[in-house]
Motif scaffolding. Sequence first.
Motif, PDB file in Angstrom:
ATOM      1  N   LEU A  26      36.702  32.651  45.505  1.00 32.16           N
ATOM      2  CA  LEU A  26      37.848  33.053  46.314  1.00 32.16           C
ATOM      3  C   LEU A  26      39.165  32.858  45.574  1.00 32.16           C
ATOM      4  O   LEU A  26      39.412  31.787  45.015  1.00 32.16           O
ATOM      5  N   PRO A  27      40.024  33.877  45.577  1.00 31.52           N
ATOM      6  CA  PRO A  27      41.377  33.696  45.040  1.00 31.52           C
ATOM      7  C   PRO A  27      42.227  32.938  46.047  1.00 31.52           C
ATOM      8  O   PRO A  27      41.858  32.795  47.224  1.00 31.52           O
ATOM      9  N   ASP A  28      43.360  32.432  45.599  1.00 31.64           N
ATOM     10  CA  ASP A  28      44.291  31.804  46.530  1.00 31.64           C
ATOM     11  C   ASP A  28      44.775  32.855  47.524  1.00 31.64           C
ATOM     12  O   ASP A  28      45.037  33.994  47.169  1.00 31.64           O
ATOM     13  N   SER A  29      44.880  32.463  48.786  1.00 29.50           N
ATOM     14  CA  SER A  29      45.336  33.406  49.802  1.00 29.50           C
ATOM     15  C   SER A  29      45.864  32.630  50.987  1.00 29.50           C
ATOM     16  O   SER A  29      45.864  31.397  51.001  1.00 29.50           O
ATOM     17  N   SER A  30      46.316  33.369  51.998  1.00 30.55           N
ATOM     18  CA  SER A  30      46.823  32.737  53.207  1.00 30.55           C
ATOM     19  C   SER A  30      45.693  32.318  54.143  1.00 30.55           C
ATOM     20  O   SER A  30      45.946  31.731  55.194  1.00 30.55           O
ATOM     21  N   LEU A  31      44.439  32.621  53.779  1.00 26.21           N
ATOM     22  CA  LEU A  31      43.305  32.258  54.618  1.00 26.21           C
ATOM     23  C   LEU A  31      42.940  30.796  54.416  1.00 26.21           C
ATOM     24  O   LEU A  31      43.135  30.230  53.344  1.00 26.21           O
ATOM     25  N   THR A  32      42.405  30.185  55.460  1.00 28.81           N
ATOM     26  CA  THR A  32      41.802  28.866  55.313  1.00 28.81           C
ATOM     27  C   THR A  32      40.322  29.063  55.008  1.00 28.81           C
ATOM     28  O   THR A  32      39.702  29.997  55.513  1.00 28.81           O
ATOM     29  N   ALA A  33      39.767  28.213  54.161  1.00 32.99           N
ATOM     30  CA  ALA A  33      38.383  28.416  53.707  1.00 32.99           C
ATOM     31  C   ALA A  33      37.637  27.100  53.656  1.00 32.99           C
ATOM     32  O   ALA A  33      38.190  26.064  53.274  1.00 32.99           O
ATOM     33  N   ARG A  34      36.367  27.150  54.062  1.00 35.20           N
ATOM     34  CA  ARG A  34      35.436  26.029  53.884  1.00 35.20           C
ATOM     35  C   ARG A  34      34.355  26.487  52.904  1.00 35.20           C
ATOM     36  O   ARG A  34      33.705  27.507  53.133  1.00 35.20           O
ATOM     37  N   ARG A  35      34.163  25.751  51.835  1.00 39.15           N
ATOM     38  CA  ARG A  35      33.086  26.068  50.901  1.00 39.15           C
ATOM     39  C   ARG A  35      31.802  25.449  51.455  1.00 39.15           C
ATOM     40  O   ARG A  35      31.727  24.242  51.684  1.00 39.15           O
ATOM     41  N   LEU A  36      30.779  26.276  51.668  1.00 36.77           N
ATOM     42  CA  LEU A  36      29.554  25.799  52.292  1.00 36.77           C
ATOM     43  C   LEU A  36      28.447  25.503  51.293  1.00 36.77           C
ATOM     44  O   LEU A  36      27.677  24.562  51.481  1.00 36.77           O
ATOM     45  N   ARG A  37      28.343  26.306  50.238  1.00 33.96           N
ATOM     46  CA  ARG A  37      27.269  26.109  49.279  1.00 33.96           C
ATOM     47  C   ARG A  37      27.514  26.982  48.051  1.00 33.96           C
ATOM     48  O   ARG A  37      28.210  27.992  48.119  1.00 33.96           O
ATOM     49  N   SER A  38      26.933  26.588  46.924  1.00 31.08           N
ATOM     50  CA  SER A  38      26.991  27.429  45.731  1.00 31.08           C
ATOM     51  C   SER A  38      25.934  28.525  45.846  1.00 31.08           C
ATOM     52  O   SER A  38      24.939  28.389  46.558  1.00 31.08           O
ATOM     53  N   VAL A  39      26.166  29.620  45.149  1.00 27.85           N
ATOM     54  CA  VAL A  39      25.216  30.739  45.084  1.00 27.85           C
ATOM     55  C   VAL A  39      24.945  31.018  43.609  1.00 27.85           C
ATOM     56  O   VAL A  39      25.869  31.334  42.852  1.00 27.85           O
ATOM     57  N   ARG A  40      23.693  30.905  43.213  1.00 27.86           N
ATOM     58  CA  ARG A  40      23.314  31.104  41.816  1.00 27.86           C
ATOM     59  C   ARG A  40      22.808  32.525  41.627  1.00 27.86           C
ATOM     60  O   ARG A  40      22.000  33.024  42.417  1.00 27.86           O
ATOM     61  N   ARG A  41      23.265  33.194  40.558  1.00 22.76           N
ATOM     62  CA  ARG A  41      22.835  34.561  40.245  1.00 22.76           C
ATOM     63  C   ARG A  41      22.227  34.575  38.842  1.00 22.76           C
ATOM     64  O   ARG A  41      22.912  34.233  37.869  1.00 22.76           O
ATOM     65  N   VAL A  42      20.948  34.975  38.757  1.00 26.90           N
ATOM     66  CA  VAL A  42      20.276  35.070  37.467  1.00 26.90           C
ATOM     67  C   VAL A  42      19.554  36.420  37.388  1.00 26.90           C
ATOM     68  O   VAL A  42      19.378  37.115  38.392  1.00 26.90           O
ATOM     69  N   LEU A  43      19.118  36.751  36.175  1.00 27.96           N
ATOM     70  CA  LEU A  43      18.396  38.009  35.977  1.00 27.96           C
ATOM     71  C   LEU A  43      16.974  37.896  36.513  1.00 27.96           C
ATOM     72  O   LEU A  43      16.291  36.889  36.299  1.00 27.96           O
ATOM     73  N   VAL A  44      16.525  38.943  37.193  1.00 25.43           N
ATOM     74  CA  VAL A  44      15.156  39.008  37.701  1.00 25.43           C
ATOM     75  C   VAL A  44      14.568  40.375  37.378  1.00 25.43           C
ATOM     76  O   VAL A  44      15.282  41.377  37.258  1.00 25.43           O
ATOM     77  N   ALA A  45      13.244  40.400  37.229  1.00 24.36           N
ATOM     78  CA  ALA A  45      12.509  41.651  37.004  1.00 24.36           C
ATOM     79  C   ALA A  45      11.059  41.408  37.388  1.00 24.36           C
ATOM     80  O   ALA A  45      10.628  40.257  37.544  1.00 24.36           O
ATOM     81  N   SER A  46      10.301  42.462  37.543  1.00 22.17           N
ATOM     82  CA  SER A  46       8.893  42.310  37.903  1.00 22.17           C
ATOM     83  C   SER A  46       8.079  41.883  36.676  1.00 22.17           C
ATOM     84  O   SER A  46       8.443  42.199  35.529  1.00 22.17           O
ATOM     85  N   PRO A  47       6.972  41.171  36.873  1.00 26.18           N
ATOM     86  CA  PRO A  47       6.113  40.802  35.740  1.00 26.18           C
ATOM     87  C   PRO A  47       5.642  42.020  34.952  1.00 26.18           C
ATOM     88  O   PRO A  47       5.602  41.979  33.707  1.00 26.18           O
ATOM     89  N   ASP A  48       5.280  43.129  35.646  1.00 25.81           N
ATOM     90  CA  ASP A  48       4.837  44.332  34.943  1.00 25.81           C
ATOM     91  C   ASP A  48       5.940  44.878  34.040  1.00 25.81           C
ATOM     92  O   ASP A  48       5.677  45.260  32.882  1.00 25.81           O
ATOM     93  N   TYR A  49       7.168  44.918  34.544  1.00 21.65           N
ATOM     94  CA  TYR A  49       8.281  45.417  33.732  1.00 21.65           C
ATOM     95  C   TYR A  49       8.469  44.541  32.498  1.00 21.65           C
ATOM     96  O   TYR A  49       8.629  45.045  31.375  1.00 21.65           O
ATOM     97  N   LEU A  50       8.445  43.219  32.685  1.00 23.30           N
ATOM     98  CA  LEU A  50       8.684  42.307  31.567  1.00 23.30           C
ATOM     99  C   LEU A  50       7.539  42.365  30.553  1.00 23.30           C
ATOM    100  O   LEU A  50       7.765  42.239  29.340  1.00 23.30           O
ATOM    101  N   ASN A  51       6.322  42.560  31.042  1.00 26.57           N
ATOM    102  CA  ASN A  51       5.189  42.673  30.116  1.00 26.57           C
ATOM    103  C   ASN A  51       5.303  43.934  29.256  1.00 26.57           C
ATOM    104  O   ASN A  51       4.900  43.948  28.085  1.00 26.57           O
ATOM    105  N   GLN A  52       5.858  44.996  29.846  1.00 23.79           N
ATOM    106  CA  GLN A  52       5.995  46.253  29.100  1.00 23.79           C
ATOM    107  C   GLN A  52       7.225  46.264  28.195  1.00 23.79           C
ATOM    108  O   GLN A  52       7.170  46.761  27.068  1.00 23.79           O
ATOM    109  N   ARG A  53       8.346  45.725  28.684  1.00 31.85           N
ATOM    110  CA  ARG A  53       9.605  45.855  27.950  1.00 31.85           C
ATOM    111  C   ARG A  53      10.013  44.576  27.210  1.00 31.85           C
ATOM    112  O   ARG A  53      10.978  44.592  26.444  1.00 31.85           O
ATOM    113  N   GLY A  54       9.318  43.480  27.478  1.00 26.26           N
ATOM    114  CA  GLY A  54       9.669  42.222  26.829  1.00 26.26           C
ATOM    115  C   GLY A  54      10.633  41.398  27.662  1.00 26.26           C
ATOM    116  O   GLY A  54      11.357  41.925  28.518  1.00 26.26           O
TER     117      GLY A  54
END
Length: 308
Positions: A151-179
């Motif tokens: 969140l950028p600074d703003s006139s809103l009040t905010a409560r941080r509830l939890r972190s959100v982690r973003r990582v790369l995902v793919a299917s096992p078949d895709y990874l087996n074929q493409r590495g």
Amino acid sequence: MSKLPDLEALAIFAKVAEVQSFSGAAEALMLSKATVSKAVSRLEQRLGATLLHRTSRRFSLTDAGRALAARGAQMVMEAEIAEGEAMDQAIAPRGLVRLAAPMSFGMGYVAPALPEFLAQHPDVSVELHLSDAVVDLIGDGFDCALRIAALPDSSLTARRLRSVRRVLVASPDYLNQRGRPAHPSDLVRHACLGYTYLASPPETWRMIHSSGEEIAFRPVGPLRANNADALTASLCAGLGIAPQPDFIYWRDVAEGRLETVMTDWTLPPISLHLVAPGGGPRPARVMALMDYLSKRFSGPLWPGDERG
């Protein structure tokens, strides 16, 4: 003449007419007798009509005064009812709360959480608006919103509830074929599925290593969408690779449909926040929902979730 009616003078006049006395009205309203007299005179001058006749012995309303006193008394009664209802809503949760939330998180977590809240607060209703676009809380009339972002600074009040982690995902078949990629430079050989509401510039992934190294990468692939959950079917079908938030990919990873890769590289950190317009005290219905959501989403949300 002001376009707005002199409601204060009208209310004072209604009380004078009710008790048939200037001093009695002053005592009932906790005003000075001079203030009451000036208010009635001000109203007569504004209307250009005599509202009452008064001598040292007699007090009587004119025809115009009787009609206006009846209307004034009705106005005061309705104002007292409205004020009482507003005070009740400020003390006890009652009424409508307009809540905005991201589409996938709203469908997967917010909507399933609302039945318990509504059972606890039968006099409260919720209007849930789901969209990954950032809504204007004040302009669009929302009481509060859940946002997944840095969140950028703003006139809103905010409560941080939890972190959100973003990582790369793919299917096992895709990874087996493409590495299995080990570094962002490896992604040039992969089909990358994109989320269009990323905070980084369009068509750019900012990847951050656990050591602090940061690389900007321009992905190329067959599909982009404005909702991350919309990429899941294509990912599971082996169409490509994409960064996804943990609250979306956890089940497919747990059940073997997807794998996480390059887990030492993530997108810029973001969190789930509960935001509301800044300002004074909030109605009890809004505070009740905000407190409930804060407690509900600050803890674990799925098996093995440790970021609550």
